[in-house]
Each structure stands twice: as structure tokens, then as C-alpha cells.
Design an enzyme around this catalytic site. Structure first.
Site, PDB file in Angstrom:
ATOM      1  N   CYS A 113      -1.448 -12.406   4.892  1.00  0.00           N
ATOM      2  CA  CYS A 113      -2.748 -12.975   5.310  1.00  0.00           C
ATOM      3  C   CYS A 113      -2.816 -14.494   5.163  1.00  0.00           C
ATOM      4  O   CYS A 113      -3.734 -15.127   5.696  1.00  0.00           O
ATOM      5  CB  CYS A 113      -3.866 -12.323   4.517  1.00  0.00           C
ATOM      6  SG  CYS A 113      -3.859 -10.545   4.732  1.00  0.00           S
ATOM      7  N   HIS A 254      -9.948 -16.333   4.682  1.00  0.00           N
ATOM      8  CA  HIS A 254      -9.354 -15.103   5.217  1.00  0.00           C
ATOM      9  C   HIS A 254     -10.377 -13.976   5.067  1.00  0.00           C
ATOM     10  O   HIS A 254     -10.994 -13.816   4.021  1.00  0.00           O
ATOM     11  CB  HIS A 254      -8.075 -14.773   4.449  1.00  0.00           C
ATOM     12  CG  HIS A 254      -7.601 -13.386   4.719  1.00  0.00           C
ATOM     13  ND1 HIS A 254      -7.408 -12.916   5.994  1.00  0.00           N
ATOM     14  CD2 HIS A 254      -7.310 -12.347   3.881  1.00  0.00           C
ATOM     15  CE1 HIS A 254      -7.014 -11.658   5.933  1.00  0.00           C
ATOM     16  NE2 HIS A 254      -6.946 -11.285   4.665  1.00  0.00           N
ATOM     17  N   ASN A 284      -9.979  -6.758   8.603  1.00  0.00           N
ATOM     18  CA  ASN A 284      -8.941  -7.667   8.121  1.00  0.00           C
ATOM     19  C   ASN A 284      -7.826  -7.727   9.168  1.00  0.00           C
ATOM     20  O   ASN A 284      -7.134  -6.735   9.386  1.00  0.00           O
ATOM     21  CB  ASN A 284      -8.422  -7.129   6.775  1.00  0.00           C
ATOM     22  CG  ASN A 284      -7.334  -7.992   6.169  1.00  0.00           C
ATOM     23  OD1 ASN A 284      -6.744  -8.830   6.845  1.00  0.00           O
ATOM     24  ND2 ASN A 284      -7.052  -7.768   4.899  1.00  0.00           N
TER      25      ASN A 284
HETATM   26  N1  ACO Z   1     -13.741   6.160   1.692  1.00  0.00           N
HETATM   27  C1  ACO Z   1     -14.297   6.756   0.618  1.00  0.00           C
HETATM   28  N2  ACO Z   1     -13.825   6.625  -0.636  1.00  0.00           N
HETATM   29  C2  ACO Z   1     -12.722   5.847  -0.801  1.00  0.00           C
HETATM   30  C3  ACO Z   1     -12.089   5.204   0.290  1.00  0.00           C
HETATM   31  C4  ACO Z   1     -12.639   5.382   1.568  1.00  0.00           C
HETATM   32  N3  ACO Z   1     -12.122   4.791   2.665  1.00  0.00           N
HETATM   33  N4  ACO Z   1     -11.035   4.488  -0.166  1.00  0.00           N
HETATM   34  C5  ACO Z   1     -10.995   4.684  -1.504  1.00  0.00           C
HETATM   35  N5  ACO Z   1     -11.996   5.510  -1.883  1.00  0.00           N
HETATM   36  C6  ACO Z   1     -12.325   5.973  -3.235  1.00  0.00           C
HETATM   37  C7  ACO Z   1     -11.136   5.903  -4.171  1.00  0.00           C
HETATM   38  O1  ACO Z   1     -10.337   7.047  -4.044  1.00  0.00           O
HETATM   39  C8  ACO Z   1     -11.822   5.784  -5.514  1.00  0.00           C
HETATM   40  O2  ACO Z   1     -12.254   7.088  -5.904  1.00  0.00           O
HETATM   41  P1  ACO Z   1     -12.194   7.541  -7.456  1.00  0.00           P
HETATM   42  O3  ACO Z   1     -13.109   6.601  -8.174  1.00  0.00           O
HETATM   43  O4  ACO Z   1     -12.664   8.935  -7.403  1.00  0.00           O
HETATM   44  O5  ACO Z   1     -10.749   7.391  -7.859  1.00  0.00           O
HETATM   45  C9  ACO Z   1     -13.089   4.967  -5.235  1.00  0.00           C
HETATM   46  O6  ACO Z   1     -13.285   5.080  -3.804  1.00  0.00           O
HETATM   47  C10 ACO Z   1     -12.967   3.505  -5.604  1.00  0.00           C
HETATM   48  O7  ACO Z   1     -11.724   2.981  -5.129  1.00  0.00           O
HETATM   49  P2  ACO Z   1     -11.278   1.487  -5.390  1.00  0.00           P
HETATM   50  O8  ACO Z   1      -9.917   1.261  -4.784  1.00  0.00           O
HETATM   51  O9  ACO Z   1     -11.466   1.174  -6.853  1.00  0.00           O
HETATM   52  O10 ACO Z   1     -12.395   0.712  -4.540  1.00  0.00           O
HETATM   53  P3  ACO Z   1     -12.692  -0.823  -4.487  1.00  0.00           P
HETATM   54  O11 ACO Z   1     -14.097  -1.084  -4.818  1.00  0.00           O
HETATM   55  O12 ACO Z   1     -11.640  -1.652  -5.175  1.00  0.00           O
HETATM   56  O13 ACO Z   1     -12.551  -1.131  -2.906  1.00  0.00           O
HETATM   57  C11 ACO Z   1     -10.956  -2.134  -1.384  1.00  0.00           C
HETATM   58  C12 ACO Z   1     -11.313  -0.914  -2.259  1.00  0.00           C
HETATM   59  C13 ACO Z   1     -11.986  -2.259  -0.314  1.00  0.00           C
HETATM   60  C14 ACO Z   1      -9.570  -1.927  -0.788  1.00  0.00           C
HETATM   61  C15 ACO Z   1     -10.966  -3.424  -2.263  1.00  0.00           C
HETATM   62  O14 ACO Z   1     -10.254  -3.170  -3.444  1.00  0.00           O
HETATM   63  C16 ACO Z   1     -10.354  -4.636  -1.589  1.00  0.00           C
HETATM   64  O15 ACO Z   1     -10.931  -5.192  -0.675  1.00  0.00           O
HETATM   65  N6  ACO Z   1      -9.179  -5.128  -2.088  1.00  0.00           N
HETATM   66  C17 ACO Z   1      -8.599  -6.397  -1.685  1.00  0.00           C
HETATM   67  C18 ACO Z   1      -8.014  -6.416  -0.318  1.00  0.00           C
HETATM   68  C19 ACO Z   1      -7.345  -7.757  -0.062  1.00  0.00           C
HETATM   69  O16 ACO Z   1      -7.907  -8.797  -0.288  1.00  0.00           O
HETATM   70  N7  ACO Z   1      -6.092  -7.751   0.353  1.00  0.00           N
HETATM   71  C20 ACO Z   1      -5.360  -9.001   0.504  1.00  0.00           C
HETATM   72  C21 ACO Z   1      -5.154  -9.386   1.891  1.00  0.00           C
HETATM   73  S1  ACO Z   1      -4.509  -8.086   2.905  1.00  0.00           S
HETATM   74  C22 ACO Z   1      -2.901  -8.560   3.427  1.00  0.00           C
HETATM   75  O17 ACO Z   1      -2.284  -9.454   2.952  1.00  0.00           O
HETATM   76  C23 ACO Z   1      -2.293  -7.735   4.552  1.00  0.00           C
END
Ligand code: ACO
Length: 329
Positions: A113, A254, A284
Site C-alpha cells: 500500500c 492510504h 482498500n
Molecule cells: N464479518 C463479520 N465478522 C468478522 C469479519 C467479517 N467480515 N471479519 C472478522 N470478523 C470477526 C472475527 O472473526 C472476530 O471474531 P471473534 O471476536 O469471535 O474472534 C471479530 O470479528 C473481530 O475481529 P478483528 O480482526 O479483531 O476485527 P478488527 O476490529 O481488528 O477489524 C480489520 C478487522 C477491519 C481487518 C482491521 O483490523 C483493519 O483494518 N486492519 C488494518 C488493515 C490495514 O491497514 N492493512 C494495511 C494495508 S493493506 C496492504 O498493504 C495490502
């Protein structure tokens, strides 16, 4: 000689995939996706539409807006993690072919990214070294081809698209890109990874069965490092150049997650007017997200000559980067 940011263009594929569409594919909901990411829709390329097709369309627009012909370009740098071909040829070579440009260097950059800022740093360095005059930089992604559509933790996040810009030599210091900072820390290599089909795990039936050639992410851990790094990166570049956050016309980060963007904007004391947010429409799009967001405000008539842009990115590697860029369009 200085480098200036001369024009912007983008291409967005026509197919729209909504959160409700995703509810039919995986165990998720519009409410969860909206609340956790801010994403409502993302655009998906046609089956036969490649990353270089999208990059070429964005590049044509950037050239047109700079009143330039493909022949005026003396270097092409394409940032992508979803290239047309696995190892070779580069997507930059495919874009060169499609634009009808030959006998100039064309290469890809793999910085996830942060790729567009890495491409910008490369263009600036080549121009300041006197090795290029007009560099076409592109961020283009067909992430829909490397996303595991059975994995709800990643497939809801990503979209396709491309953005391109012309970076040109200038003698006018007022127009010059003020600073670009890029960095990386490979100790986080496995937080955001496509584990299979590289030389570490060459393509095999097992790799395909484990769906290891698709994106895997430790989302929550990545989130925490992203907020911290994006904030400190911007604080550093502003302090180094003696620029206050009020002087920034457009903060173009980003577009990964609205919660990350809000946290960074709040930490920096930026107002809503300054922050460009397109994640709800496009999701994204990795290296394409910054130029796509920039193009969005350009086409809305909000990006004017002389406006000071602050770019900020973070991605797989981990890589990150920021840039202070006056718009010279
Ligand atoms: N729908 C419903 N529930 C979901 C989903 C979904 N799509 N995805 C995950 N869950 C559940 C998980 O299983 C978890 O359940 P549990 O508590 O029973 O175990 C719960 O939701 C919470 O999951 P987390 O992963 O802790 O959720 P979080 O609040 O962290 O959000 C997300 C996830 C959106 C991916 C976030 O962590 C994020 O944006 N991370 C950073 C992404 C980023 O910046 N990446 C860098 C650039 S990308 C690149 O370089 C290509």
C-alpha cells in the site's frame, strides 16, 4: 533541478460490489463491515481486465491533463502487488507497450500500500539526479484476483482500480516536491503476506489447496502498528520541514480503514475539511488508493494549483511513507 507533481489521473472499473453482495458470499454483514472499516462498496475489474489495462487508462488521463504525449515520458514506474504476470514481464512494461512508449526504463515497485509513495520517491530521485525529466508513476491493482473470496477477514476489504501521475523536472523551487520519506521494517513480513507461489513455497497442489497464493492478514495487529506508524511518520516529515498541520490543504492517506484515518487525523489535529476519505466507495485499493483519492478531489474541483498535499501510506512488508507535495496541475 527540482521535481514537481504535474498531473493526476485515475481509472475505476465499472462493476460495484456492495456489502450486501458480500453477505451472500461469506458470513458477514453490512453492519459489521461499515462499523469496523467504513467500507460500503468496492469496484471490481472485469475478468479479462488486467492491472496494466487499468494503469494504462489512468496514465492516459494523467498525460492528457499534463498536455503531454506518451513520447514525452522518459521513465515509467508502476507500483503494484497484483501484477499482470507472476515474475515477468513487469506491469510497467505492459503499460509501456499499451501506451506505445519504447526505449525508456520501465519497472515495477513492490511496496504494497506504500507503493505510490515509493514510486514518487523514485521519480523525484531520478529527476533531481538529472537522469529523467518526465516520469510516469502509477499505482494499479487488481486485488480481486489475489483475494481469497472464502475468507471473510480479508475479502471484504479490498477493491480494484488505478491512479497515475506525471512528475516533471522544474527549475522553479516554489513548485518542487518538498520532501518524500520512505521506510520499511521486514520483521513484520508475515503480518500481511501471500505465503504461496513464491520461491519460499513454490506453486504446488498443496499450496493451491491451502489457498496460500491469496492475501493473508493479521488484521488487528496490523491495525495497531498502522495507526502508530502513520502518525509518527507524518509528525516527523512536518517537523523536519518546519510545516504546521494547518498549512496542509489536503491530507491524502492510504485508504485502508476509516478508523485508522480518523485516529491519525485526530492525533495530528487535522480538520474534516483537510482529510480526504474515499474508503467507503472504493475499499482498500493498495498502491492505487492515494492517486485514486487525489483524482477524486481533482475531479470535484477541490484540488487547485499550489495546494499543499500531505500523503501518508502504510502496507505489507511492513512499508510506509509520507510526502509533502504542492500540486502543480
Ligand atoms: N464479518 C463479520 N465478522 C468478522 C469479519 C467479517 N467480515 N471479519 C472478522 N470478523 C470477526 C472475527 O472473526 C472476530 O471474531 P471473534 O471476536 O469471535 O474472534 C471479530 O470479528 C473481530 O475481529 P478483528 O480482526 O479483531 O476485527 P478488527 O476490529 O481488528 O477489524 C480489520 C478487522 C477491519 C481487518 C482491521 O483490523 C483493519 O483494518 N486492519 C488494518 C488493515 C490495514 O491497514 N492493512 C494495511 C494495508 S493493506 C496492504 O498493504 C495490502
Amino acid at each position: 533541478m527540482y521535481a514537481c507533481f504535474r498531473s493526476i489521473g485515475a481509472y475505476v472499473p465499472k462493476n460495484v460490489l456492495t456489502n450486501h453482495d458480500l453477505e451472500q458470499r461469506v458470513d458477514t454483514s453490512d453492519e459489521w463491515i461499515t462499523k469496523r472499516t467504513g467500507i460500503k462498496t468496492r469496484h471490481i475489474a472485469d475478468k479479462d481486465e488486467t492491472t496494466s489495462d487499468m494503469g494504462t487508462k489512468a496514465a492516459r488521463l494523467a498525460l492528457e491533463r499534463a498536455a503531454m504525449q506518451p513520447d514525452d515520458i522518459d521513465m515509467i514506474v508502476c507500483a503494484t502487488i497484483s501484477p499482470d504476470y507472476f515474475c515477468m514481464p513487469s506491469t510497467a512494461c505492459m503499460i509501456a507497450k499499451k501506451l506505445g512508449v519504447a526505449n525508456v526504463p520501465a519497472m515495477d515497485i513492490s511496496a504494497a500500500c506504500s507503493g505510490f509513495i515509493y514510486a514518487l520517491a523514485t521519480a523525484k530521485a531520478y529527476i533531481e539526479a538529472g537522469m529523467a525529466k518526465n516520469v510516469l508513476i502509477i499505482g494499479a491493482e487488481k486485488l480481486s484476483a489475489i483475494v481469497d473470496w472464502t475468507d471473510r477477514t480479508t475479502c471484504i476489504l479490498f477493491g480494484d482500480g488505478a491512479g497515475a501521475a506525471i512528475v516533471s523536472a522544474t527549475e522553479n523551487k516554489e513548485e518542487a516536491i518538498i520532501d518524500v520519506n520512505i521506510a520499511a521494517d521486514g520483521k513484520y513480513y508475515n503480518y500481511l503476506i501471500t505465503p504461496g507461489c513464491g520461491t519460499n513455497h513454490p506453486c504446488s497442489e498443496e499450496v493451491l489447496k491451502e489457498r496460500a497464493c491469496f492475501i493473508k492478514m493479521k488484521g488487528n495487529e496490523t491495525f495497531k502498528v498502522a495507526v502508530k506508524t502513520l502518525t509518527s511518520d507524518v509528525e516527523e516529515i512536518l517537523a523536519k520541514n518546519g510545516i504546521a498541520s494547518e498549512q496542509i490543504t489536503h491530507f491524502i492517506p492510504h485508504q485502508a480503514n476509516y478508523r485508522i484515518l480518523n485516529a491519525v487525523a485526530n492525533a495530528l489535529g487535522l480538520s474534516d475539511d483537510q482529510v480526504v476519505m474515499t474508503v467507503s466507495k472504493y475499499g482498500n485499493t493498495s498502491s492505487a488508493s492515494i492517486p485514486m483519492a487525489m483524482n477524486e478531489i481533482y475531479e470535484a474541483g477541490k484540488l487547485k494549483k499550489g495546494d499543499l498535499m500531505l500523503l501518508d501510506a502504510f502496507g505489507g512488508g511492513f512499508t510506509w511513507g509520507s510526502a509533502l507535495v504542492p500540486f502543480c496541475g
